[in-house]
Design a protein around this motif. Structure first.
Motif, PDB file in Angstrom:
ATOM      1  N   CYS A   1       0.816  -1.212   0.000  1.00  0.00           N
ATOM      2  CA  CYS A   1       0.000   0.000   0.000  1.00  0.00           C
ATOM      3  C   CYS A   1       0.855   1.270   0.000  1.00  0.00           C
ATOM      4  O   CYS A   1       0.449   2.299  -0.543  1.00  0.00           O
ATOM      5  N   LYS A   2       2.040   1.187   0.590  1.00  0.00           N
ATOM      6  CA  LYS A   2       2.952   2.339   0.553  1.00  0.00           C
ATOM      7  C   LYS A   2       3.374   2.654  -0.882  1.00  0.00           C
ATOM      8  O   LYS A   2       3.648   3.809  -1.230  1.00  0.00           O
ATOM      9  N   ILE A   3       3.431   1.624  -1.715  1.00  0.00           N
ATOM     10  CA  ILE A   3       3.791   1.812  -3.121  1.00  0.00           C
ATOM     11  C   ILE A   3       2.582   2.304  -3.921  1.00  0.00           C
ATOM     12  O   ILE A   3       2.681   3.221  -4.729  1.00  0.00           O
ATOM     13  N   VAL A   4       1.425   1.712  -3.657  1.00  0.00           N
ATOM     14  CA  VAL A   4       0.225   1.955  -4.472  1.00  0.00           C
ATOM     15  C   VAL A   4      -0.533   3.219  -4.064  1.00  0.00           C
ATOM     16  O   VAL A   4      -1.079   3.922  -4.911  1.00  0.00           O
ATOM     17  N   GLU A   5      -0.592   3.503  -2.758  1.00  0.00           N
ATOM     18  CA  GLU A   5      -1.381   4.616  -2.225  1.00  0.00           C
ATOM     19  C   GLU A   5      -2.803   4.608  -2.795  1.00  0.00           C
ATOM     20  O   GLU A   5      -3.233   5.535  -3.477  1.00  0.00           O
TER      21      GLU A   5
ATOM     22  N   ASN B   1      -2.846 -12.508  12.687  1.00  0.00           N
ATOM     23  CA  ASN B   1      -1.866 -11.860  11.810  1.00  0.00           C
ATOM     24  C   ASN B   1      -2.423 -11.669  10.399  1.00  0.00           C
ATOM     25  O   ASN B   1      -2.122 -10.670   9.729  1.00  0.00           O
ATOM     26  N   ILE B   2      -3.225 -12.638   9.929  1.00  0.00           N
ATOM     27  CA  ILE B   2      -3.862 -12.502   8.614  1.00  0.00           C
ATOM     28  C   ILE B   2      -4.805 -11.299   8.617  1.00  0.00           C
ATOM     29  O   ILE B   2      -4.791 -10.464   7.701  1.00  0.00           O
ATOM     30  N   ILE B   3      -5.625 -11.195   9.678  1.00  0.00           N
ATOM     31  CA  ILE B   3      -6.581 -10.082   9.783  1.00  0.00           C
ATOM     32  C   ILE B   3      -5.848  -8.743   9.759  1.00  0.00           C
ATOM     33  O   ILE B   3      -6.202  -7.833   8.995  1.00  0.00           O
ATOM     34  N   GLN B   4      -4.811  -8.615  10.572  1.00  0.00           N
ATOM     35  CA  GLN B   4      -4.094  -7.344  10.662  1.00  0.00           C
ATOM     36  C   GLN B   4      -3.377  -7.001   9.345  1.00  0.00           C
ATOM     37  O   GLN B   4      -3.281  -5.830   8.967  1.00  0.00           O
ATOM     38  N   THR B   5      -2.882  -8.035   8.664  1.00  0.00           N
ATOM     39  CA  THR B   5      -2.193  -7.802   7.390  1.00  0.00           C
ATOM     40  C   THR B   5      -3.166  -7.282   6.335  1.00  0.00           C
ATOM     41  O   THR B   5      -2.887  -6.298   5.638  1.00  0.00           O
ATOM     42  N   LYS B   6      -4.323  -7.927   6.203  1.00  0.00           N
ATOM     43  CA  LYS B   6      -5.322  -7.493   5.216  1.00  0.00           C
ATOM     44  C   LYS B   6      -5.898  -6.121   5.583  1.00  0.00           C
ATOM     45  O   LYS B   6      -6.165  -5.297   4.705  1.00  0.00           O
ATOM     46  N   ARG B   7      -6.090  -5.907   6.877  1.00  0.00           N
ATOM     47  CA  ARG B   7      -6.683  -4.648   7.357  1.00  0.00           C
ATOM     48  C   ARG B   7      -5.870  -3.428   6.915  1.00  0.00           C
ATOM     49  O   ARG B   7      -6.406  -2.310   6.822  1.00  0.00           O
ATOM     50  N   ALA B   8      -4.599  -3.625   6.642  1.00  0.00           N
ATOM     51  CA  ALA B   8      -3.731  -2.518   6.231  1.00  0.00           C
ATOM     52  C   ALA B   8      -4.268  -1.794   4.997  1.00  0.00           C
ATOM     53  O   ALA B   8      -4.025  -0.596   4.826  1.00  0.00           O
TER      54      ALA B   8
ATOM     55  N   ILE C   1     -11.048  -2.726  -1.590  1.00  0.00           N
ATOM     56  CA  ILE C   1     -11.930  -3.874  -1.382  1.00  0.00           C
ATOM     57  C   ILE C   1     -11.117  -4.984  -0.731  1.00  0.00           C
ATOM     58  O   ILE C   1     -10.055  -5.358  -1.243  1.00  0.00           O
ATOM     59  N   ILE C   2     -11.602  -5.489   0.397  1.00  0.00           N
ATOM     60  CA  ILE C   2     -11.120  -6.767   0.932  1.00  0.00           C
ATOM     61  C   ILE C   2     -12.229  -7.764   0.650  1.00  0.00           C
ATOM     62  O   ILE C   2     -13.353  -7.598   1.152  1.00  0.00           O
ATOM     63  N   THR C   3     -11.959  -8.777  -0.157  1.00  0.00           N
ATOM     64  CA  THR C   3     -13.021  -9.707  -0.545  1.00  0.00           C
ATOM     65  C   THR C   3     -13.500 -10.523   0.643  1.00  0.00           C
ATOM     66  O   THR C   3     -14.699 -10.741   0.825  1.00  0.00           O
TER      67      THR C   3
END
Length: 430
Positions: free
Chosen positions: A162-166, A188-195, A171-173
């Motif tokens: 996300c730092k690259i894409v901004e 850890n999966i939840i926190q990673t996707k939540r980013a 959408i999180i499916t």
């Protein structure tokens, strides 16, 4: 960073970026990346000989020509270049991630948004730390809208992407159990996707959220969002049928619009509704949304319906995890057809929950009263003897030998498994 500006100016002037030395042509920019089994720096001299305008390296020993540009880290340079380009483009970008369905959702969003905008989306599943920057760099001045798929198998990866894409939109499916060996825990999966949600919030952007998913609604609480689901949402729809293809009714101000997809399975309803919601938000006519979704045909081993001379096959052999396996098997169980056969490959990278997950899948097949099941992969070995309706094969090659000697005809077959199983190889024997 003067090196970045110099190379970016060459890029804007028409130089193509490549990370594969075999593809270098005169005037190209070659970025020498490192992988587990290769070091791109070793191809610097070759890239120069092939006419590269710039050769970006990160090992001083290979700095042997004026075309070479030495940087601290070539991967980081690629990502910085992509982010620089993203900011210069100044276009809306939709970021998509999730455990299941992200590629299909990306493709459907691309189809819908292309009705109104010149849209560029991630090709295939180039959704990692290399694929994401290359996707951004494939956009140019004519691009009006970008869609970037982001995948992860370790904590923190979505935040870095996300730092690259901004992204301006997100959408999180869904969030399910996958790559647990890499993530370590479901939390850890939840926190990673939540980013992704957090990144969109930083830009005061907008989320498109499955309003029927309690976890996603909880994670997006307090953010500007548009929800989709069955009733009471920004866009509402319901499944009409799932055999052989998904048909759903989109509820509009003018009544119900029936969208007849070429997607297999009720689980694709959420993916289609996500794309429908994106199109509706961007004021694309419902009939154009319908046309775009109905024209999309899945490929790349994702829920493809194949008819051979002998059998009808649902080929879903791109990937598998407990949640995608469960919905695929349940949906297959609901389909009205005779002589059903399941060919199920093992699920990889599940770590401590592997044995329990494989047992749960076989129990689900038992509950659905499937008469025949072929189980492929060593993860099934310890449990297959407990069931009379299953036949165990240690690997795909063993199964192929069986199919050569035992012809199967007039069957309706679901093939589902992880990428490592390569179950698509068996279709020619069915």
């Amino acid at each position: 960073m003067k090196e970045l500006e110099s190379i970016y100016n060459s890029f804007l002037a028409g130089s193509q970026i490549t990370t594969d030395s075999r593809e270098v042509k005169t005037g190209d920019i070659f970025i020498a990346l490192k992988g587990e089994n290769h070091n791109g720096n070793t191809f610097a001299e070759k890239a120069v000989a092939q006419g590269a305008k710039h050769v970006v390296i990160d090992e001083a020993a290979y700095n042997t020509a004026p075309q070479c540009v030495l940087v601290p880290d070539t991967l980081r340079f690629l990502q910085q270049l992509a982010n620089h380009h993203r900011r210069k483009l100044n276009i809306p970008i939709l970021g998509i991630t999730g455990t299941n369905g992200k590629t299909t959702t990306k493709e459907l969003c691309h189809a819908v948004l292309s009705q109104k905008y010149n849209t560029v989306a991630t090709k295939g599943n180039l959704n990692n730390h290399i694929g994401v920057p290359l996707t951004l760099l494939s956009m140019d001045a004519s691009t009006e809208f970008g869609i970037v798929e982001m995948g992860a198998n370790h904590p923190g990866e979505i935040k870095e992407l996300c730092k690259i894409v901004e992204p301006d939109y997100g959408i999180i499916t869904n969030i399910g159990y996958a790559h647990l060996e890499g993530f370590g825990s479901y939390e850890n999966i939840i926190q990673t996707k939540r980013a992704l949600y957090e990144s969109v919030k930083e830009k005061s952007g907008i989320l498109f959220v499955n309003g029927e998913d309690k976890l996603l609604c909880q994670l997006s609480e307090g953010q500007k969002r548009y929800t989709y689901g069955i009733d009471g949402h920004f866009t509402n729809g319901e499944i009409v049928q799932t055999t052989p293809y998904l048909v759903y009714a989109l509820k509009t101000h003018h009544g119900q619009l029936y969208i007849r997809t070429k997607l297999i399975g009720g689980y694709n309803f959420d993916n289609a509704m996500a794309a429908t919601t994106v199109g509706t938000y961007f004021n694309i006519d419902p009939l154009q949304i319908q046309a775009a979704i109905e024209a999309y045909t899945p490929s790349n081993l994702r829920s493809q319906l194949l008819k051979t001379e002998r059998n009808t096959i649902i080929l879903d052999a791109y990937n598998a995890n407990p949640s995608s396996m469960q919905v695929a098997i349940s949906n297959f169980g609901e389909m009205k057809a005779d002589n059903k056969l399941l060919i199920i490959g093992e699920m990889r990278e599940l770590g401590a929950i592997s044995e329990e997950s494989h047992k749960n899948i076989v129990e689900l097949m038992k509950k659905n009263n499937f008469p025949r099941v072929f189980l492929v992969g060593s993860s099934f070995e310890s449990i297959t003897n407990n069931y009379t309706f299953t036949r165990y094969f240690p690997d795909t090659d063993t199964l192929i030998e069986y199919l050569k000697a035992n012809e199967i005809r007039h069957a309706f077959i679901l093939i589902k498994g992880s990428r490592g199983n390569k179950l698509e190889r068996i279709t020619e024997y069915l």
